[in-house]
Design a protein around this motif. Structure first.
Motif, short mmCIF file in Angstrom:
data_model
loop_
_atom_site.label_atom_id
_atom_site.label_comp_id
_atom_site.label_asym_id
_atom_site.label_seq_id
_atom_site.Cartn_x
_atom_site.Cartn_y
_atom_site.Cartn_z
N LEU A 288 0.68 -1.37 0.25
CA LEU A 288 -0.18 0.02 0.31
C LEU A 288 0.49 1.53 -0.09
O LEU A 288 2.03 0.88 0.30
N LEU A 289 0.14 2.17 -0.97
CA LEU A 289 0.84 3.58 -0.91
C LEU A 289 0.30 4.82 -0.16
O LEU A 289 -0.71 5.08 0.08
N PRO A 290 1.26 6.07 0.09
CA PRO A 290 0.85 6.91 1.43
C PRO A 290 -0.96 7.60 -0.01
O PRO A 290 -0.37 7.98 -1.40
N GLN A 291 -1.35 8.56 0.33
CA GLN A 291 -2.38 9.02 -0.75
C GLN A 291 -2.26 10.21 -1.25
O GLN A 291 -1.27 10.79 -0.05
N SER A 292 -2.66 10.95 -2.02
CA SER A 292 -2.12 12.14 -2.71
C SER A 292 -2.42 13.48 -1.63
O SER A 292 -3.69 13.31 -1.10
N PRO A 293 -1.64 14.60 -2.03
CA PRO A 293 -2.46 15.73 -0.66
C PRO A 293 -4.25 15.88 -1.23
O PRO A 293 -4.68 16.07 -0.20
N ALA A 294 -4.35 15.39 -2.59
CA ALA A 294 -5.92 15.57 -2.88
C ALA A 294 -6.73 15.04 -2.28
O ALA A 294 -7.72 15.42 -1.81
N ILE A 295 -6.21 13.83 -2.40
CA ILE A 295 -7.27 12.48 -1.51
C ILE A 295 -7.08 12.64 -0.15
O ILE A 295 -8.04 12.81 0.46
N ARG A 296 -6.32 13.32 0.89
CA ARG A 296 -6.02 13.62 1.82
C ARG A 296 -7.13 14.96 2.15
O ARG A 296 -7.91 14.56 3.42
N ASP A 297 -6.99 15.98 1.62
CA ASP A 297 -7.63 16.68 1.59
C ASP A 297 -9.46 16.55 0.95
O ASP A 297 -9.90 17.13 2.04
N GLY A 298 -9.49 15.91 0.61
CA GLY A 298 -11.25 15.32 0.29
C GLY A 298 -11.39 14.88 1.35
O GLY A 298 -12.26 14.71 1.85
N VAL A 299 -10.57 14.22 2.34
CA VAL A 299 -11.18 13.39 3.74
C VAL A 299 -11.48 14.27 4.64
O VAL A 299 -12.30 14.49 5.59
N VAL A 300 -10.28 15.56 4.71
CA VAL A 300 -10.57 15.79 5.73
C VAL A 300 -11.84 17.43 5.25
O VAL A 300 -12.73 17.66 6.27
N LYS A 301 -12.13 17.54 4.72
CA LYS A 301 -13.45 18.39 4.03
C LYS A 301 -14.94 17.55 4.58
O LYS A 301 -16.03 17.84 4.96
N ALA A 302 -14.60 15.93 4.07
CA ALA A 302 -15.60 15.46 4.12
C ALA A 302 -16.04 15.60 6.20
O ALA A 302 -17.04 15.33 6.40
N LEU A 303 -14.62 15.42 6.64
CA LEU A 303 -14.88 15.25 8.19
C LEU A 303 -16.00 16.36 9.38
O LEU A 303 -16.45 16.47 9.47
N ARG A 304 -15.71 17.25 8.25
CA ARG A 304 -15.73 19.14 8.45
C ARG A 304 -17.16 18.32 8.26
O ARG A 304 -17.97 19.47 8.71
#
Length: 309
Positions: A288-304
């Protein structure tokens, strides 16, 4: 403790496992994950060493330590399930024995390699579970893979497996709502006491609306309260509350499970836990590999958007 299917009702968290920057297990981070996701007010059972916990990337010694530490932290009163990811029956027996000795209550059996290529629709899985039921000294659960993977059992076979007395639960991850409902109906007709634990991430709402004995998900590592709200509303037969819980879940579900490849879902959960301040590092172990900044930003936005961050 000797468990039955009734003991597995409610929310079962499939725990993610954090690593440090060098790739070693971050045990302090794992304790923080359990503090976050395994609280009795949201979570009834704990499942370790599965996909969410990157079980295939762990050594036997690491799997044992995960079980031991989890048992110590959650105490003796709640069911502890452990993933068994075997190449075949000898490997399944070995893994189940060490899991039982380490403190697990239920062995969750993943499909063996030989069940691929269409063999999962034959009686091979029934024969495998019959032997495991004779030789493994603990309750068993079947881990149903998506039908499209070639490892998901057919409805006829899954109903036969459910009738084996030692099989107390089916983790239902067929990944189609029709297959889920067909399997649920067949299992409950053949073995009413065998728990059906929905685990099809895109359809949590629809699954519990149709019926089930709980929710088993890695997503409970990240947002246990949202899943608990959905489950409790379904138990109360409160459609409005179910819809409200599902509306809060929706952005998180899409951010975690929407982007390809879906196998990275658990790394995205760890990205969310980093954003919450629960763990320090989200990097998984290879392959497995780390996620891209765009994916990580999407997760943060979804949690908000879900009002949990």
């Amino acid at each position: 403790m000797t468990l039955t299917g009734k003991d597995l009702r409610g929310i079962t968290v499939a725990t993610v496992l954090p690593f440090d920057e060098a790739g070693a297990i971050d045990w302090d981070g794992y304790a923080a994950v359990l503090d976050h996701c395994a609280r009795p007010e949201t979570t009834d059972c704990v499942f370790v060493n599965g996909h969410a916990g990157e079980g295939t990337a762990l050594s036997d010694a690491e799997r044992i330590e995960v079980i031991r530490r989890t048992r110590d932290q959650i105490g003796a009163g709640r069911p502890l399930l452990a993933g068994i990811i075997p190449t075949g029956i000898p490997d399944a027996l070995r893994q189940a024995e060490i899991a039982r000795e380490a403190g697990a209550d239920v062995a969750v059996i993943f499909p063996a390699e030989a069940l691929g290529g269409g063999n999962a629709s034959t009686k091979a899985a029934v024969r495998m579970f019959e032997q495991l039921a004779r030789d493994v000294q603990m309750p068993l659960s079947h881990f149903q893979f998506p039908i499209a993977s070639g490892f998901g059992l057919s409805t006829e076979v899954i109903a036969e497996v459910a009738q084996i007395p030692e099989v107390i639960a089916i983790k239902e991850g067929s990944a189609t709502l029709l297959a889920y409902d067909e399997n649920r109906r067949a299992v409950k007709a053949a073995a009413p006491d065998t728990a059906i634990l929905p685990s099809n991430f895109h359809w949590f709402f629809a699954q519990v609306a149709l019926g089930g004995d709980g929710i088993l998900s890695g997503l409970a590592s990240l947002v246990p309260g949202l899943l608990a709200d959905l489950w409790q509303a379904s138990e109360a037969m409160d459609l409005a509350a179910m819809r409200a819980a599902n509306d809060r879940l929706y952005p998180v579900v899409r951010a975690i499970y929407g982007p390809a490849p879906v196998i990275d879902m658990h790394t995205r959960m760890k990205d969310g836990l980093v954003a919450m301040g629960v763990i320090r590092n989200a990097t998984p172990r290879l392959p497995l590999l780390p996620q891209s900044p765009a994916i990580r930003d999407g997760v943060v936005k979804a949690l908000r958007d879900a009002q949990v961050l």
